[in-house]
Scaffold this motif. Structure first.
Motif, short mmCIF file in Angstrom:
data_model
loop_
_atom_site.label_atom_id
_atom_site.label_comp_id
_atom_site.label_asym_id
_atom_site.label_seq_id
_atom_site.Cartn_x
_atom_site.Cartn_y
_atom_site.Cartn_z
N LYS A 1 48.87 -52.91 -15.67
CA LYS A 1 47.45 -52.57 -15.54
C LYS A 1 47.04 -52.56 -14.07
CE LYS A 1 45.11 -53.94 -19.71
NZ LYS A 1 44.04 -54.74 -20.28
N ILE A 2 46.29 -51.53 -13.71
CA ILE A 2 45.70 -51.48 -12.38
C ILE A 2 44.33 -52.16 -12.43
CG2 ILE A 2 44.81 -49.96 -10.59
CD1 ILE A 2 47.04 -48.04 -11.28
N ASN A 3 43.54 -51.78 -13.42
CA ASN A 3 42.28 -52.47 -13.68
C ASN A 3 42.10 -52.59 -15.19
OD1 ASN A 3 41.40 -49.96 -14.55
ND2 ASN A 3 40.10 -49.60 -12.78
N ALA B 1 42.47 -35.36 -21.48
CA ALA B 1 43.06 -35.26 -22.82
C ALA B 1 44.45 -35.91 -22.86
CB ALA B 1 43.14 -33.80 -23.25
N TRP B 2 45.17 -35.84 -21.77
CA TRP B 2 46.50 -36.44 -21.70
C TRP B 2 46.41 -37.96 -21.72
CZ3 TRP B 2 51.02 -33.44 -21.14
CH2 TRP B 2 52.19 -34.17 -20.99
N LEU B 3 45.36 -38.52 -21.13
CA LEU B 3 45.29 -39.97 -20.94
C LEU B 3 44.57 -40.73 -22.05
CD1 LEU B 3 44.55 -40.09 -17.14
CD2 LEU B 3 46.73 -40.46 -18.29
N ASP C 1 48.95 -44.07 -16.09
CA ASP C 1 47.81 -43.18 -15.96
C ASP C 1 47.72 -42.62 -14.54
OD1 ASP C 1 47.23 -43.87 -18.55
OD2 ASP C 1 45.64 -45.29 -18.00
N LEU C 2 47.93 -43.47 -13.57
CA LEU C 2 47.89 -43.04 -12.17
C LEU C 2 48.98 -42.02 -11.89
CD1 LEU C 2 46.71 -43.39 -9.30
CD2 LEU C 2 48.39 -45.20 -8.97
N LEU C 3 50.18 -42.26 -12.42
CA LEU C 3 51.27 -41.32 -12.21
C LEU C 3 50.99 -39.98 -12.88
CD1 LEU C 3 54.35 -43.68 -12.66
CD2 LEU C 3 53.43 -42.75 -10.55
N VAL C 4 50.42 -39.99 -14.08
CA VAL C 4 50.08 -38.75 -14.77
C VAL C 4 49.03 -37.97 -13.98
CG1 VAL C 4 48.92 -37.83 -16.82
CG2 VAL C 4 50.76 -39.47 -17.08
N VAL C 5 48.02 -38.68 -13.47
CA VAL C 5 46.98 -38.02 -12.68
C VAL C 5 47.58 -37.42 -11.41
CG1 VAL C 5 44.91 -38.45 -11.29
CG2 VAL C 5 45.06 -39.34 -13.61
N LEU C 6 48.45 -38.15 -10.75
CA LEU C 6 49.07 -37.63 -9.53
C LEU C 6 49.98 -36.43 -9.81
CD1 LEU C 6 49.94 -40.92 -7.61
CD2 LEU C 6 48.14 -39.27 -7.09
N ILE C 7 50.76 -36.50 -10.88
CA ILE C 7 51.68 -35.40 -11.19
C ILE C 7 50.90 -34.16 -11.63
CG2 ILE C 7 53.46 -34.64 -12.81
CD1 ILE C 7 54.58 -37.53 -12.64
#
Length: 107
Positions: free
Chosen positions: A17-19, A62-64, A26-32
């Motif tokens: 967890k980040i927060n 939708a992915w997250l 989630d962060l990796l999906v957003v970056l990719i």
């Protein structure tokens, strides 16, 4: 002296967890997805760039999101499992037995 406290996950498959709501995956999906969308924005006509950006933001959301039926999976994984499932395989649904020992389907 300032000491950093590292939280070690209790199992290997657990997510970091980040927060409170956001995980490392989630962060990796957003970056990719953001990188792919940023790279392909030059292919889109200049009059459709805003629509393209809105499409990629909606795709990331939708992915997250997590489906209510299975909150441990992401929507992308749930859709992948729904599409690739074996439609020929069946599983038995056992009916409860009554108190007198008969099956529930007998009258």
């Amino acid at each position: 002296m300032f000491l950093l406290q590292y939280k070690i996950p209790s199992e290997i498959g657990s997510e970091l967890k980040i927060n409170r709501l956001f995980y490392l995956t989630d962060l990796l999906v957003v970056l990719i997805l953001g990188g792919i969308g940023f790279t392909f924005r030059y292919v889109v006509h200049s009059s459709f760039v805003w629509y393209y950006a809105i499409f990629w933001v909606l795709l990331m959301v939708a992915w997250l999101i997590r489906p209510k039926t299975n909150p441990k999976l992401r929507m992308a994984k749930a859709l992948f499992l729904a599409v690739t499932r074996d439609r020929i395989a069946y599983c038995a649904i056992d009916k409860k037995e009554r108190e007198d020992g008969r099956n529930g389907d007998q009258i």
